[in-house]
Design a protein around this motif. Structure first.
Motif, PDB file in Angstrom:
ATOM      1  N   LEU A 173       4.508  -9.541  -5.204  1.00 31.55           N
ATOM      2  CA  LEU A 173       5.674  -9.317  -6.070  1.00 31.55           C
ATOM      3  C   LEU A 173       6.975  -9.415  -5.279  1.00 31.55           C
ATOM      4  O   LEU A 173       7.976  -9.951  -5.764  1.00 31.55           O
ATOM      5  CB  LEU A 173       5.570  -7.949  -6.746  1.00 31.55           C
ATOM      6  CG  LEU A 173       4.537  -7.823  -7.867  1.00 31.55           C
ATOM      7  CD1 LEU A 173       4.458  -6.384  -8.364  1.00 31.55           C
ATOM      8  CD2 LEU A 173       4.866  -8.764  -9.018  1.00 31.55           C
ATOM      9  N   GLU A 174       6.950  -8.931  -4.048  1.00 31.84           N
ATOM     10  CA  GLU A 174       8.141  -8.978  -3.200  1.00 31.84           C
ATOM     11  C   GLU A 174       8.579 -10.420  -2.945  1.00 31.84           C
ATOM     12  O   GLU A 174       9.764 -10.756  -3.030  1.00 31.84           O
ATOM     13  CB  GLU A 174       7.860  -8.270  -1.870  1.00 31.84           C
ATOM     14  CG  GLU A 174       9.062  -8.160  -0.961  1.00 31.84           C
ATOM     15  CD  GLU A 174       8.768  -7.326   0.276  1.00 31.84           C
ATOM     16  OE1 GLU A 174       9.625  -7.308   1.186  1.00 31.84           O
ATOM     17  OE2 GLU A 174       7.694  -6.692   0.352  1.00 31.84           O
ATOM     18  N   ILE A 202      -0.691  -6.713  -4.260  1.00 27.14           N
ATOM     19  CA  ILE A 202       0.270  -6.763  -5.376  1.00 27.14           C
ATOM     20  C   ILE A 202       1.678  -6.482  -4.868  1.00 27.14           C
ATOM     21  O   ILE A 202       2.642  -7.159  -5.241  1.00 27.14           O
ATOM     22  CB  ILE A 202      -0.121  -5.736  -6.466  1.00 27.14           C
ATOM     23  CG1 ILE A 202      -1.471  -6.115  -7.086  1.00 27.14           C
ATOM     24  CG2 ILE A 202       0.959  -5.650  -7.542  1.00 27.14           C
ATOM     25  CD1 ILE A 202      -2.030  -5.062  -8.024  1.00 27.14           C
ATOM     26  N   TYR A 203       1.794  -5.487  -4.008  1.00 26.62           N
ATOM     27  CA  TYR A 203       3.075  -5.071  -3.419  1.00 26.62           C
ATOM     28  C   TYR A 203       3.755  -6.255  -2.722  1.00 26.62           C
ATOM     29  O   TYR A 203       4.945  -6.527  -2.923  1.00 26.62           O
ATOM     30  CB  TYR A 203       2.773  -3.947  -2.427  1.00 26.62           C
ATOM     31  CG  TYR A 203       3.943  -3.378  -1.653  1.00 26.62           C
ATOM     32  CD1 TYR A 203       4.615  -2.252  -2.111  1.00 26.62           C
ATOM     33  CD2 TYR A 203       4.334  -3.942  -0.445  1.00 26.62           C
ATOM     34  CE1 TYR A 203       5.663  -1.708  -1.388  1.00 26.62           C
ATOM     35  CE2 TYR A 203       5.383  -3.402   0.285  1.00 26.62           C
ATOM     36  CZ  TYR A 203       6.043  -2.289  -0.187  1.00 26.62           C
ATOM     37  OH  TYR A 203       7.082  -1.762   0.538  1.00 26.62           O
ATOM     38  N   VAL A 236       9.805  -3.628  -6.270  1.00 28.58           N
ATOM     39  CA  VAL A 236      10.359  -4.727  -7.066  1.00 28.58           C
ATOM     40  C   VAL A 236      11.877  -4.568  -7.187  1.00 28.58           C
ATOM     41  O   VAL A 236      12.642  -5.517  -6.987  1.00 28.58           O
ATOM     42  CB  VAL A 236       9.706  -4.770  -8.464  1.00 28.58           C
ATOM     43  CG1 VAL A 236      10.445  -5.756  -9.375  1.00 28.58           C
ATOM     44  CG2 VAL A 236       8.236  -5.164  -8.361  1.00 28.58           C
ATOM     45  N   ILE A 289       9.872 -12.105  -6.288  1.00 31.09           N
ATOM     46  CA  ILE A 289      11.207 -11.630  -6.638  1.00 31.09           C
ATOM     47  C   ILE A 289      12.270 -12.338  -5.795  1.00 31.09           C
ATOM     48  O   ILE A 289      13.326 -12.737  -6.299  1.00 31.09           O
ATOM     49  CB  ILE A 289      11.307 -10.099  -6.429  1.00 31.09           C
ATOM     50  CG1 ILE A 289      10.464  -9.368  -7.496  1.00 31.09           C
ATOM     51  CG2 ILE A 289      12.749  -9.634  -6.484  1.00 31.09           C
ATOM     52  CD1 ILE A 289      10.951  -9.553  -8.910  1.00 31.09           C
TER      53      ILE A 289
END
Length: 381
Positions: free
Chosen positions: A48-49, A44-45, A105, A52
């Protein structure tokens, strides 16, 4: 004044990089230590990076061209510092995981703005004949730091814990903020004009992005650089996908770590040599060609009975010329693109790069036999 700006900008970039690299490394190690649950959070980390970056890079470019770039850097660093310091104060580990993901994020957003603004402000606060030299020195400093940062961050993490590492991240961003604050530029002159674009509607913002793309399409050399960027990052994704499997591919332990080490040395060497090479289109393409030969040389050990040391040299050659290419690539854009379009051009280039890298990874992962099947076979013994 220009000389002072040169070293202040360099120090700011170094402190900012310390914050970004140590944040990612310490958090990845800590989250990965949670086992199966950690794999989920780490996925997830990272996803999302990337998302973004894809979303905010074009917006960051448009705002960098219509706003005070120094102010963008100050706001980005202050937010990053505040976020890192605040989450370091979270006592509960479960809450800290969510805090780190949310903070990542926020930092991904601020990085989109700060990285574009930084590259765009360089030609404004540094003499044009020193831009190439500055980019070379920045690359040398960052590559040296990339070699020592994992060791330094791991030492801090093991001996003092994740929260102290996060606190240090926050203070590194704060140091960058204070350094940028002392830089003198002429953006105030530009800002006395109409600011409606910077504060306008989303429609106006996306119009600015459209104008930036139109500018690239109408400039033959810029369009060529954009296409090159897309193709290079497609194949770099393939290279980055295969590299972690190098121990299995070559059948020798520690090949991966040694390839990375020689690659880092090549990056430093390329950054040093680049400032002595004339920034011309032919030299740009030659450096790209020689970097490709370096990659081809890495694979020779799979077809001929040669020493595994030679692939290390191949990776050193690859990273040396790739570093030269990247520095000249950025410098060429900074020196040739009109100031009012610089942020949007950089954001377009790096957004295209991000878009094509997942495609390259997908393609190589679907090719049968691209990596030995033993690489994917778990060891249950």
């Amino acid at each position: 004044m220009q000389k002072q700006n040169y070293f202040k900008l360099l120090l700011s970039k170094l402190l900012d990089q310390i914050g970004n690299v140590t944040y990612d490394y310490a958090n990845s190690v800590w989250i990965a230590s949670m086992g199966i649950l950690g794999q989920k959070y780490l996925g997830i980390y990272q996803i999302l990076e990337t998302l973004i970056s894809i979303i905010f890079n074009p917006i960051a470019g448009a705002i960098a061209d219509s706003s005070n770039r120094k102010r963008i850097l100050l706001v980005s660093d202050s937010i990053s510092a505040l976020v890192c310091i605040l989450i370091s104060l979270i006592g509960n580990d479960q809450v800290l995981v969510y805090g780190i993901i949310v903070a990542n994020v926020v930092l991904s957003v601020t990085y989109s703005f700060s990285s574009t603004a930084f590259k765009s402000i360089v030609p404004r606060v540094i003499d044009s004949d020193r831009v190439l030299n500055f980019n070379s020195l920045v690359e040398i400093v960052l590559q040296v730091f990339s070699v020592v940062s994992p060791v330094m961050t791991y030492y801090i993490y093991v001996n003092f814990g994740i929260r102290v590492a996060l606190m240090i991240n926050g203070f590194s961003f704060l140091g960058s903020f204070l350094t940028i604050l002392t830089i003198v530029d002429n953006t105030d002159v530009k800002d006395t004009g109409d600011k409606s674009t910077a504060k306008g509607t989303f429609k106006e913002l996306f119009s600015e992005i459209k104008y930036g793309l139109s500018y690239i399409m109408s400039n033959g050399e810029l369009l060529e650089l954009l296409i090159l960027s897309a193709l290079i990052n497609f194949f770099l994704a393939v290279y980055n996908f295969l590299l972690p499997f190098s121990n299995s591919i070559f059948g020798t332990e520690e090949v991966y770590s040694r390839l990375l080490f020689f690659g880092a040395i090549g990056s430093i060497l390329g950054a040093f040599v680049s400032k002595f090479i004339t920034n011309t289109r032919s030299n740009l393409l030659l450096s790209l060609g020689f970097s490709g030969l370096g990659i081809a040389y890495i694979g020779l050990a799979n077809f001929f009975p040669i020493s595994v040391v030679l692939p290390y040299i191949g990776n050193l050659v690859f990273m040396t010329f790739l570093s030269i290419y990247n520095i000249h690539f950025i410098s060429r854009i900074q020196q040739r693109v009109a100031d009012e379009y610089l942020g949007r051009v950089f954001s377009a280039v790096f957004t295209v790069a991000i878009l094509f890298m997942p495609l390259g990874t997908l393609v190589i992962s679907l090719i049968p036999g691209a990596v030995s099947s033993l690489t994917f076979t778990p060891n249950y013994s």
